[in-house]
Scaffold this motif. Structure first.
Motif, PDB file in Angstrom:
ATOM      1  N   ARG A  92       0.821  -1.216   0.000  1.00 56.47           N
ATOM      2  CA  ARG A  92       0.000   0.000   0.000  1.00 56.47           C
ATOM      3  C   ARG A  92       0.854   1.264   0.000  1.00 56.47           C
ATOM      4  NH1 ARG A  92      -4.858  -1.408  -1.888  1.00 56.47           N
ATOM      5  NH2 ARG A  92      -5.632  -3.284  -0.852  1.00 56.47           N
ATOM      6  N   GLY A  93       2.179   1.098  -0.137  1.00 60.66           N
ATOM      7  CA  GLY A  93       3.063   2.251  -0.260  1.00 60.66           C
ATOM      8  C   GLY A  93       3.593   2.802   1.041  1.00 60.66           C
ATOM      9  N   VAL A  94       3.314   2.134   2.156  1.00 64.08           N
ATOM     10  CA  VAL A  94       3.750   2.641   3.467  1.00 64.08           C
ATOM     11  C   VAL A  94       5.248   2.379   3.672  1.00 64.08           C
ATOM     12  CG1 VAL A  94       3.508   2.366   5.966  1.00 64.08           C
ATOM     13  CG2 VAL A  94       1.483   2.373   4.506  1.00 64.08           C
ATOM     14  N   THR A  95       5.957   3.386   4.160  1.00 64.16           N
ATOM     15  CA  THR A  95       7.359   3.256   4.548  1.00 64.16           C
ATOM     16  C   THR A  95       7.499   3.787   5.969  1.00 64.16           C
ATOM     17  OG1 THR A  95       8.068   5.470   3.830  1.00 64.16           O
ATOM     18  CG2 THR A  95       8.033   3.720   2.158  1.00 64.16           C
ATOM     19  N   LYS A  96       8.658   3.554   6.584  1.00 66.11           N
ATOM     20  CA  LYS A  96       8.833   4.017   7.958  1.00 66.11           C
ATOM     21  C   LYS A  96       8.771   5.538   8.051  1.00 66.11           C
ATOM     22  CE  LYS A  96      13.869   4.526   8.376  1.00 66.11           C
ATOM     23  NZ  LYS A  96      15.062   4.153   9.176  1.00 66.11           N
ATOM     24  N   ALA A  97       9.115   6.229   6.956  1.00 66.44           N
ATOM     25  CA  ALA A  97       9.094   7.692   6.956  1.00 66.44           C
ATOM     26  C   ALA A  97       7.683   8.257   7.081  1.00 66.44           C
ATOM     27  CB  ALA A  97       9.751   8.221   5.685  1.00 66.44           C
ATOM     28  N   ASP A  98       6.669   7.420   6.833  1.00 69.75           N
ATOM     29  CA  ASP A  98       5.285   7.884   6.934  1.00 69.75           C
ATOM     30  C   ASP A  98       4.835   8.027   8.388  1.00 69.75           C
ATOM     31  OD1 ASP A  98       4.644   8.112   4.180  1.00 69.75           O
ATOM     32  OD2 ASP A  98       4.495   5.940   4.048  1.00 69.75           O
ATOM     33  N   PHE A  99       5.563   7.389   9.319  1.00 70.33           N
ATOM     34  CA  PHE A  99       5.195   7.484  10.734  1.00 70.33           C
ATOM     35  C   PHE A  99       5.814   8.745  11.340  1.00 70.33           C
ATOM     36  CE2 PHE A  99       4.848   2.995   9.738  1.00 70.33           C
ATOM     37  CZ  PHE A  99       3.650   2.651  10.332  1.00 70.33           C
ATOM     38  N   GLU A 100       5.028   9.440  12.134  1.00 64.89           N
ATOM     39  CA  GLU A 100       5.477  10.714  12.700  1.00 64.89           C
ATOM     40  C   GLU A 100       6.489  10.527  13.818  1.00 64.89           C
ATOM     41  OE1 GLU A 100       3.567  14.788  14.702  1.00 64.89           O
ATOM     42  OE2 GLU A 100       2.269  13.079  14.170  1.00 64.89           O
ATOM     43  N   PHE A 101       6.303   9.469  14.619  1.00 64.61           N
ATOM     44  CA  PHE A 101       7.126   9.304  15.814  1.00 64.61           C
ATOM     45  C   PHE A 101       8.268   8.313  15.586  1.00 64.61           C
ATOM     46  CE2 PHE A 101       2.888  10.598  17.212  1.00 64.61           C
ATOM     47  CZ  PHE A 101       3.196  11.696  17.987  1.00 64.61           C
ATOM     48  N   ASN A 102       9.404   8.601  16.214  1.00 68.12           N
ATOM     49  CA  ASN A 102      10.593   7.760  16.037  1.00 68.12           C
ATOM     50  C   ASN A 102      10.351   6.316  16.458  1.00 68.12           C
ATOM     51  OD1 ASN A 102      12.071   9.941  15.115  1.00 68.12           O
ATOM     52  ND2 ASN A 102      12.919  10.442  17.117  1.00 68.12           N
ATOM     53  N   GLN A 103       9.640   6.126  17.570  1.00 63.98           N
ATOM     54  CA  GLN A 103       9.421   4.761  18.046  1.00 63.98           C
ATOM     55  C   GLN A 103       8.494   3.976  17.115  1.00 63.98           C
ATOM     56  OE1 GLN A 103       8.388   5.139  22.297  1.00 63.98           O
ATOM     57  NE2 GLN A 103      10.472   4.440  22.704  1.00 63.98           N
ATOM     58  N   ASP A 104       7.554   4.665  16.472  1.00 68.49           N
ATOM     59  CA  ASP A 104       6.731   4.001  15.457  1.00 68.49           C
ATOM     60  C   ASP A 104       7.616   3.535  14.305  1.00 68.49           C
ATOM     61  OD1 ASP A 104       4.532   4.524  16.964  1.00 68.49           O
ATOM     62  OD2 ASP A 104       3.674   6.040  15.648  1.00 68.49           O
ATOM     63  N   GLN A 105       8.546   4.391  13.901  1.00 73.13           N
ATOM     64  CA  GLN A 105       9.461   4.044  12.811  1.00 73.13           C
ATOM     65  C   GLN A 105      10.344   2.858  13.200  1.00 73.13           C
ATOM     66  OE1 GLN A 105      11.666   7.556  11.646  1.00 73.13           O
ATOM     67  NE2 GLN A 105       9.829   8.731  11.208  1.00 73.13           N
ATOM     68  N   GLU A 106      10.816   2.844  14.454  1.00 72.62           N
ATOM     69  CA  GLU A 106      11.667   1.745  14.921  1.00 72.62           C
ATOM     70  C   GLU A 106      10.903   0.416  14.930  1.00 72.62           C
ATOM     71  OE1 GLU A 106      13.161   2.843  18.729  1.00 72.62           O
ATOM     72  OE2 GLU A 106      14.477   4.412  17.956  1.00 72.62           O
ATOM     73  N   LEU A 107       9.670   0.447  15.427  1.00 72.32           N
ATOM     74  CA  LEU A 107       8.874  -0.776  15.488  1.00 72.32           C
ATOM     75  C   LEU A 107       8.564  -1.287  14.086  1.00 72.32           C
ATOM     76  CD1 LEU A 107       7.377  -2.907  17.063  1.00 72.32           C
ATOM     77  CD2 LEU A 107       5.436  -1.335  17.307  1.00 72.32           C
ATOM     78  N   PHE A 108       8.213  -0.377  13.180  1.00 74.69           N
ATOM     79  CA  PHE A 108       7.915  -0.769  11.803  1.00 74.69           C
ATOM     80  C   PHE A 108       9.159  -1.361  11.127  1.00 74.69           C
ATOM     81  CE2 PHE A 108       7.161   0.090   7.236  1.00 74.69           C
ATOM     82  CZ  PHE A 108       5.942  -0.547   7.091  1.00 74.69           C
ATOM     83  N   THR A 109      10.315  -0.751  11.391  1.00 75.69           N
ATOM     84  CA  THR A 109      11.566  -1.262  10.828  1.00 75.69           C
ATOM     85  C   THR A 109      11.883  -2.648  11.359  1.00 75.69           C
ATOM     86  OG1 THR A 109      12.479   0.976  10.587  1.00 75.69           O
ATOM     87  CG2 THR A 109      14.056  -0.837  10.622  1.00 75.69           C
TER      88      THR A 109
END
Length: 218
Positions: free
Chosen positions: A23-40
């Motif tokens: 659906r085109g989602v990347t970690k950069a789409d998350f506003e918060f750093n911890q959201d990006q870390e969990l997604f990664t």
């Protein structure tokens, strides 16, 4: 504190990571750093194994040096998120991401415009380049052929079985017969020589759509 871990896309990614990425989602789409870390972390595990569980997610976070705790992983996993809403959640996430990027771009362009060391030509060139890059990034990700063909096949079967109008009626029977009504995602262009009645047809379609309880903008 830069923390969220509550976005429904994170919960959905734990069991449907590749669907989320499609659906085109990347970690950069998350506003918060911890959201990006969990997604990664979820992505790293899926890339290695093809699936994941909470223990492996937490182990990967520890390996990454993240400060996310076990309790926070459990909390993210307990978030209510229905698989059938995956498309809508991903779309909303990317829309909010683009809004933040646009806000940051607007601020940057204001600084460029007030830079006395730049000529008007340089300002114009920098602005055009920035807006072009943003527009390219803002375009919805191309849907995979498999997903597209699956949805197209379902639509064709539905139209064949129902033999009726699946979209919004235009009020013109022959046109509705060809199009199946006005359907989501359609871009329909009325083209003809001047004074041939394009505006009259458009107004009629708009009125008929309004009669169906739809909001119309003209």
């Amino acid at each position: 504190m830069n923390k969220s871990l509550s976005h429904p896309v994170l919960k959905l990614a734990m069991s449907n990571y590749f669907d989320v990425v499609d659906r085109g989602v990347t970690k950069a789409d998350f506003e918060f750093n911890q959201d990006q870390e969990l997604f990664t972390a979820i992505g790293n595990i899926y890339d290695r194994r093809g699936d994941c569980d909470l223990d492996s997610i937490f182990d990967e976070l520890v390996r990454m040096g993240s400060s996310i705790t076990w309790e926070e992983v459990l909390s993210a996993a307990s978030r209510e998120a229905k698989p059938e809403m995956l498309k809508d959640h991903c779309k909303a996430l990317r829309r909010e991401s683009q809004k933040r990027k646009l806000a940051a771009l607007t601020f940057d362009l204001q600084n460029v415009a007030t830079n006395n060391s730049m000529t008007i030509e340089q300002v114009s060139e920098a602005t055009d380049a920035a807006l072009t890059a943003f527009s390219a990034d803002a375009v919805e990700q191309v849907q995979s052929m498999t997903a597209f063909m699956g949805e197209a096949a379902k639509a064709i079967v539905a139209r064949t079985e129902q033999k009726g109008i699946q979209g919004i009626p235009t009020g013109f029977s022959k046109l509705d017969e060809m199009l199946g009504g006005l359907n989501k995602g359609n871009l329909i262009i009325l083209a003809a020589r001047p004074a041939m009645g394009k505006t009259a047809i458009a107004l009629n379609i708009a009125v008929n759509a309004q009669k169906e309880g739809k909001n119309v903008m003209l």
